[in-house]
Design an enzyme around this catalytic site. Structure first.
Site, PDB file in Angstrom:
ATOM      1  N   ASP A  25       0.826  -1.209   0.000  1.00 53.74           N
ATOM      2  CA  ASP A  25       0.000   0.000   0.000  1.00 53.74           C
ATOM      3  C   ASP A  25       0.858   1.255   0.000  1.00 53.74           C
ATOM      4  O   ASP A  25       0.334   2.366   0.094  1.00 53.74           O
ATOM      5  CB  ASP A  25      -0.906   0.011   1.237  1.00 53.74           C
ATOM      6  CG  ASP A  25      -0.122  -0.055   2.540  1.00 53.74           C
ATOM      7  OD1 ASP A  25       0.756  -0.935   2.654  1.00 53.74           O
ATOM      8  OD2 ASP A  25      -0.375   0.761   3.444  1.00 53.74           O
ATOM      9  N   HIS A  26       2.166   1.101  -0.151  1.00 55.84           N
ATOM     10  CA  HIS A  26       3.095   2.218  -0.009  1.00 55.84           C
ATOM     11  C   HIS A  26       3.003   3.216  -1.164  1.00 55.84           C
ATOM     12  O   HIS A  26       3.610   4.288  -1.100  1.00 55.84           O
ATOM     13  CB  HIS A  26       4.525   1.692   0.092  1.00 55.84           C
ATOM     14  CG  HIS A  26       4.751   0.771   1.241  1.00 55.84           C
ATOM     15  ND1 HIS A  26       4.120  -0.456   1.331  1.00 55.84           N
ATOM     16  CD2 HIS A  26       5.534   0.878   2.343  1.00 55.84           C
ATOM     17  CE1 HIS A  26       4.510  -1.061   2.449  1.00 55.84           C
ATOM     18  NE2 HIS A  26       5.357  -0.281   3.077  1.00 55.84           N
ATOM     19  N   GLY A  27       2.273   2.879  -2.228  1.00 55.63           N
ATOM     20  CA  GLY A  27       2.106   3.825  -3.324  1.00 55.63           C
ATOM     21  C   GLY A  27       1.431   5.106  -2.872  1.00 55.63           C
ATOM     22  O   GLY A  27       1.745   6.187  -3.368  1.00 55.63           O
ATOM     23  N   ILE A  28       0.511   4.999  -1.927  1.00 51.45           N
ATOM     24  CA  ILE A  28      -0.134   6.203  -1.403  1.00 51.45           C
ATOM     25  C   ILE A  28       0.802   6.943  -0.464  1.00 51.45           C
ATOM     26  O   ILE A  28       0.759   8.173  -0.379  1.00 51.45           O
ATOM     27  CB  ILE A  28      -1.470   5.850  -0.693  1.00 51.45           C
ATOM     28  CG1 ILE A  28      -2.344   7.089  -0.527  1.00 51.45           C
ATOM     29  CG2 ILE A  28      -1.245   5.206   0.659  1.00 51.45           C
ATOM     30  CD1 ILE A  28      -3.757   6.782  -0.052  1.00 51.45           C
ATOM     31  N   THR A  29       1.672   6.230   0.203  1.00 46.55           N
ATOM     32  CA  THR A  29       2.574   6.836   1.176  1.00 46.55           C
ATOM     33  C   THR A  29       3.807   7.439   0.511  1.00 46.55           C
ATOM     34  O   THR A  29       4.186   8.583   0.795  1.00 46.55           O
ATOM     35  CB  THR A  29       3.050   5.771   2.194  1.00 46.55           C
ATOM     36  OG1 THR A  29       1.925   5.074   2.700  1.00 46.55           O
ATOM     37  CG2 THR A  29       3.819   6.405   3.327  1.00 46.55           C
ATOM     38  N   TYR A 144       1.332   0.283  15.940  1.00 49.04           N
ATOM     39  CA  TYR A 144       2.710   0.666  16.174  1.00 49.04           C
ATOM     40  C   TYR A 144       2.828   1.527  17.424  1.00 49.04           C
ATOM     41  O   TYR A 144       1.905   2.263  17.766  1.00 49.04           O
ATOM     42  CB  TYR A 144       3.248   1.468  14.987  1.00 49.04           C
ATOM     43  CG  TYR A 144       3.410   0.663  13.729  1.00 49.04           C
ATOM     44  CD1 TYR A 144       4.609   0.035  13.434  1.00 49.04           C
ATOM     45  CD2 TYR A 144       2.360   0.546  12.813  1.00 49.04           C
ATOM     46  CE1 TYR A 144       4.773  -0.696  12.266  1.00 49.04           C
ATOM     47  CE2 TYR A 144       2.519  -0.186  11.646  1.00 49.04           C
ATOM     48  CZ  TYR A 144       3.720  -0.801  11.375  1.00 49.04           C
ATOM     49  OH  TYR A 144       3.872  -1.519  10.232  1.00 49.04           O
ATOM     50  N   LYS A 174      -0.203  -6.545  13.811  1.00 48.19           N
ATOM     51  CA  LYS A 174       1.148  -6.298  13.303  1.00 48.19           C
ATOM     52  C   LYS A 174       1.766  -5.173  14.121  1.00 48.19           C
ATOM     53  O   LYS A 174       1.110  -4.183  14.437  1.00 48.19           O
ATOM     54  CB  LYS A 174       1.063  -5.882  11.828  1.00 48.19           C
ATOM     55  CG  LYS A 174       2.344  -5.305  11.240  1.00 48.19           C
ATOM     56  CD  LYS A 174       2.086  -4.863   9.809  1.00 48.19           C
ATOM     57  CE  LYS A 174       3.312  -4.194   9.191  1.00 48.19           C
ATOM     58  NZ  LYS A 174       3.084  -3.839   7.765  1.00 48.19           N
ATOM     59  N   GLY A 200      10.021  -2.787   8.100  1.00 47.56           N
ATOM     60  CA  GLY A 200      10.748  -1.531   8.125  1.00 47.56           C
ATOM     61  C   GLY A 200      11.555  -1.332   6.862  1.00 47.56           C
ATOM     62  O   GLY A 200      11.321  -1.971   5.840  1.00 47.56           O
ATOM     63  N   ARG A 227       8.610  -3.106   2.405  1.00 48.14           N
ATOM     64  CA  ARG A 227       9.786  -2.653   1.653  1.00 48.14           C
ATOM     65  C   ARG A 227      10.924  -3.665   1.642  1.00 48.14           C
ATOM     66  O   ARG A 227      11.645  -3.782   0.642  1.00 48.14           O
ATOM     67  CB  ARG A 227      10.279  -1.315   2.225  1.00 48.14           C
ATOM     68  CG  ARG A 227       9.379  -0.141   1.887  1.00 48.14           C
ATOM     69  CD  ARG A 227       9.781   1.112   2.645  1.00 48.14           C
ATOM     70  NE  ARG A 227       9.490   0.995   4.064  1.00 48.14           N
ATOM     71  CZ  ARG A 227       9.930   1.849   4.990  1.00 48.14           C
ATOM     72  NH1 ARG A 227      10.715   2.857   4.635  1.00 48.14           N
ATOM     73  NH2 ARG A 227       9.602   1.684   6.258  1.00 48.14           N
TER      74      ARG A 227
END
Length: 265
Positions: A25-29, A144, A174, A200, A227
């Site tokens: 989902d890191h495309g938005i981030t 987190y 998680k 991470g 990642r």
């Protein structure tokens, strides 16, 4: 409370109550970084390598299903960007109903315990779990320990975060890794939920696999690694190594060897 639907869908995103989940989902981030431009090839690689499920935002669903090799699919329901005013301020990006419509087997939601945004995120996670239970959907809470006065690797803070997820009705949690198996055991013992760890930023292959070995030695249930996996030069190989530890109890060296990765890496 679990239902038949929740149990059935948990089986689709794990193997024998352990989990290798690859969030993308890191495309938005972060934008279309390495591994996410051609997300189809990455999805095919990680699922061929032994991942149980992949995770994206709802809009990427059409790019997922044809390439996931029959594995599970999770839709993430909040997000933020690295170029915005506060990356910890995760806002709602979808609903459980939308996840059902795009073919998800589970939903996930991120909460930063200890941040200025914790109260709002706590309320939203509670709403998500209530809606998900009504529809028989499992919830992966990404809980987190993050905030101005919080050590993100402190096992006490991580234990608080995972317990919060259980208290609010999540099915899997998680969190970050405390750095070693001995301290992470406290985190695992803080909840009855399956505990998986984040990856991470990308480290060496050995560092990644050793971390996974530590989680499993502490009684954890697997990983939800982004990642470290999708930005790897060979996502299929590193997934094979991680899955070897999670699903086959391999040592670090054996897992790296099985995946064809250099033992000295």
């Amino acid at each position: 409370m679990t239902t038949t639907g929740i149990d059935a869908r948990l089986d689709r995103i794990g193997t024998n109550d352990s989990y290798v989940i690859i969030p993308m989902d890191h495309g938005i981030t972060m934008g279309a970084v390495q591994g996410l431009k051609d997300i189809e090839s990455t999805i095919d690689g990680v699922t061929s390598g032994g991942a149980d499920a992949v995770l994206t935002q709802k809009g990427i669903a059409p790019r997922v299903h044809e390439h996931k090799n029959g594995k599970g699919y999770i839709v993430h329901l909040n997000g933020s960007t690295t170029i915005g005013p506060d990356e910890n301020d995760k806002r709602m990006t979808g609903t459980v109903e939308e996840a059902v419509r795009v073919g998800a087997d589970a939903v996930s939601f991120h909460i930063n315990v200890g941040s200025d945004h914790e109260p709002e995120q706590l309320s939203h996670l509670s709403e998500v779990t209530a809606n998900a239970e009504r529809l028989g959907m499992p919830v992966l809470a990404m809980a987190y320990a993050r905030g101005p006065s919080v050590d993100s690797e402190d096992p006490e803070a991580l234990g608080h975060a995972v317990r919060l997820a259980e208290e609010l009705g999540a099915d899997i949690v998680k969190t970050g890794y405390s750095g070693d198996a001995e301290s992470f055991q406290h985190v695992v013992e803080s909840t009855r939920l399956p505990v998986v760890i984040a990856g991470g930023s990308k480290g060496t292959d050995r560092e990644t696999v050793e971390m996974v070995r530590g989680v499993m030695d502490a009684g954890g249930s697997g990983v939800s690694m982004g990642r470290s996996i999708f930005q790897h030069e060979n996502p299929e190989a590193i997934t094979t190594a991680v899955a070897g530890v999670v699903h086959h109890d391999l040592s670090t060296d054996d897992a790296l060897a099985k995946a064809g990765l250099a033992l000295e890496a």
